[in-house]
Structure formats: C-alpha cells, structure tokens
Design a protein around this motif. Structure first.
Motif, PDB file in Angstrom:
ATOM      1  N   UNK A  82       0.828  -1.204   0.000  1.00  0.00           N
ATOM      2  CA  UNK A  82       0.000   0.000   0.000  1.00  0.00           C
ATOM      3  C   UNK A  82       0.864   1.256   0.000  1.00  0.00           C
ATOM      4  N   UNK A  83       0.635   2.130  -0.995  1.00  0.00           N
ATOM      5  CA  UNK A  83       1.349   3.401  -1.057  1.00  0.00           C
ATOM      6  C   UNK A  83       0.793   4.339   0.002  1.00  0.00           C
ATOM      7  N   UNK A  84       1.665   4.807   0.897  1.00  0.00           N
ATOM      8  CA  UNK A  84       1.263   5.758   1.939  1.00  0.00           C
ATOM      9  C   UNK A  84       1.468   7.196   1.485  1.00  0.00           C
ATOM     10  N   UNK A  85       2.440   7.411   0.616  1.00  0.00           N
ATOM     11  CA  UNK A  85       2.741   8.754   0.143  1.00  0.00           C
ATOM     12  C   UNK A  85       4.186   8.846  -0.304  1.00  0.00           C
ATOM     13  N   UNK A  86       4.658  10.087  -0.362  1.00  0.00           N
ATOM     14  CA  UNK A  86       5.990  10.358  -0.891  1.00  0.00           C
ATOM     15  C   UNK A  86       6.755  11.285   0.042  1.00  0.00           C
ATOM     16  N   UNK A  87       8.069  11.152   0.021  1.00  0.00           N
ATOM     17  CA  UNK A  87       8.962  12.091   0.684  1.00  0.00           C
ATOM     18  C   UNK A  87       9.781  12.745  -0.419  1.00  0.00           C
ATOM     19  N   UNK A  88       9.661  14.068  -0.514  1.00  0.00           N
ATOM     20  CA  UNK A  88      10.390  14.822  -1.531  1.00  0.00           C
ATOM     21  C   UNK A  88      11.423  15.690  -0.815  1.00  0.00           C
ATOM     22  N   UNK A  89      12.666  15.620  -1.266  1.00  0.00           N
ATOM     23  CA  UNK A  89      13.756  16.374  -0.658  1.00  0.00           C
ATOM     24  C   UNK A  89      14.070  17.609  -1.492  1.00  0.00           C
ATOM     25  N   UNK A  90      14.422  18.685  -0.803  1.00  0.00           N
ATOM     26  CA  UNK A  90      14.745  19.921  -1.507  1.00  0.00           C
ATOM     27  C   UNK A  90      15.661  20.783  -0.647  1.00  0.00           C
ATOM     28  N   UNK A  91      16.284  21.745  -1.294  1.00  0.00           N
ATOM     29  CA  UNK A  91      17.085  22.779  -0.632  1.00  0.00           C
ATOM     30  C   UNK A  91      16.646  24.114  -1.205  1.00  0.00           C
TER      31      UNK A  91
END
Length: 180
Positions: A82-91
């Motif tokens: 089951x896909x719970x969501x996403x973690x997107x990294x940024x600066x």
C-alpha cells in the motif's frame, strides 16, 4: 615563551569560517525524516523524478514559480503493497545559506508534513518549530501555500519563511502533476 605575529587577515578569516560553521544545525537525516513522516511505512523506495519539459511547464503554471530543476529526489513510502505517500527532498536559500528540508506528500497530492533537515542561517531557525510547520498540513498547490495567504510569516525569518513556503508550493505542484 615567544609570541609570533599572526596577521590580522588570518585571524579574521578563521573567525569568519568558524562563525559560519557554528550556525549550521542538522536536525534530521533523510532516513530519520522518512521514519518521522511515515512511521507506519515498512519500506521506502527511491522514486526520483526526471521531469519532462511539458511537466515543468505545468508545474510552473500551477505554482507560479520556476520548476527550478529537472531532477527531484523522491522516495515512495509503502506499508506492504500500500502506497502511503511520498517524501520529496529539496534545498532552498534562506537569506544566504541553504535550508535542507523534506516534504511528505499524501497520494492525493496534499501536504502531510514538512521537516527541516539542516538549517545553516544565523537567524530564522524558528521555521523548525512545529507550530509553523503544521500550517502546511492538508494544503495543496490549489491554495493556502503562500506567506500571508495561509502561511504566517515569522518576524526575523521572513526570507526563510518565504523561500521554504515557495519550495513547498513547488513540491505540491510536482505532486499534482507527476505523483498524484
């Protein structure tokens, strides 16, 4: 004991380097942020993105900001299958130094949570406080992701607030265009 003459420029340079380094604070690693944002996840899969020109245009139109990069570091969070969501990294640049942060995005492209990973500025660290970060929860690129319109400014941290908020709005647009 004989004292040697140390040029003033050397002392100034060493002091400047030391003072800049003393402001950096790492709050979370990427792995720690993933666990904080998706504690029920059993696995995180690298789902990094390479945006097409058309996707970048859509992101710019939705967010009102430049898409800034073709490549985005993204991890999909799963509990079993089951896909719970996403973690997107940024600066983003605060006033003059980089602020590293992570955004948890729900499968419906709403913001689940943001975490500050590393803060390098001498002022404005208040963006790390939970009350400020909580303002992003549940919002999407369709509204409420602008300082003064859904996100409160912090006096003394205006640039950090604005730039992180803009970054989150850009990520919300990426989620809407590519991840939803």
């Amino acid at each position: 004991m004989k004292l040697r003459h140390i040029p003033a420029l050397t002392v100034t340079a060493v002091t400047a380097i030391a003072s800049n380094a003393s402001y950096a604070a790492q709050y979370l690693t990427v792995e720690q942020a993933q666990r904080v944002m998706f504690p029920d996840a059993s696995v995180f899969k690298d789902s990094s993105l390479k945006l097409s020109t058309e996707q970048m245009r859509k992101i710019e139109k939705l967010s009102g900001l430049s898409a800034r990069s073709v490549n985005w570091r993204v991890f999909s969070a799963f509990r079993a299958e089951t896909l719970l969501g996403y973690v997107v990294l940024d600066d983003v640049v605060g006033k003059s130094e980089l602020i590293s942060y992570a955004v948890a995005v729900n499968p419906d492209a709403t913001i689940k949570q943001i975490e500050i990973l590393t803060y390098r500025e001498s002022h404005g660290f208040e963006i790390k406080h939970p009350a400020w970060r909580k303002q992003f929860v549940g919002k999407s690129v369709q509204g409420g992701l602008t300082v003064g319109e859904g996100i409160a400014n912090i006096s003394g941290a205006t640039l950090s607030c604005t730039h992180v908020t803009d970054g989150v709005r850009r990520i919300a647009a990426i989620a809407q265009v590519v991840l939803k």
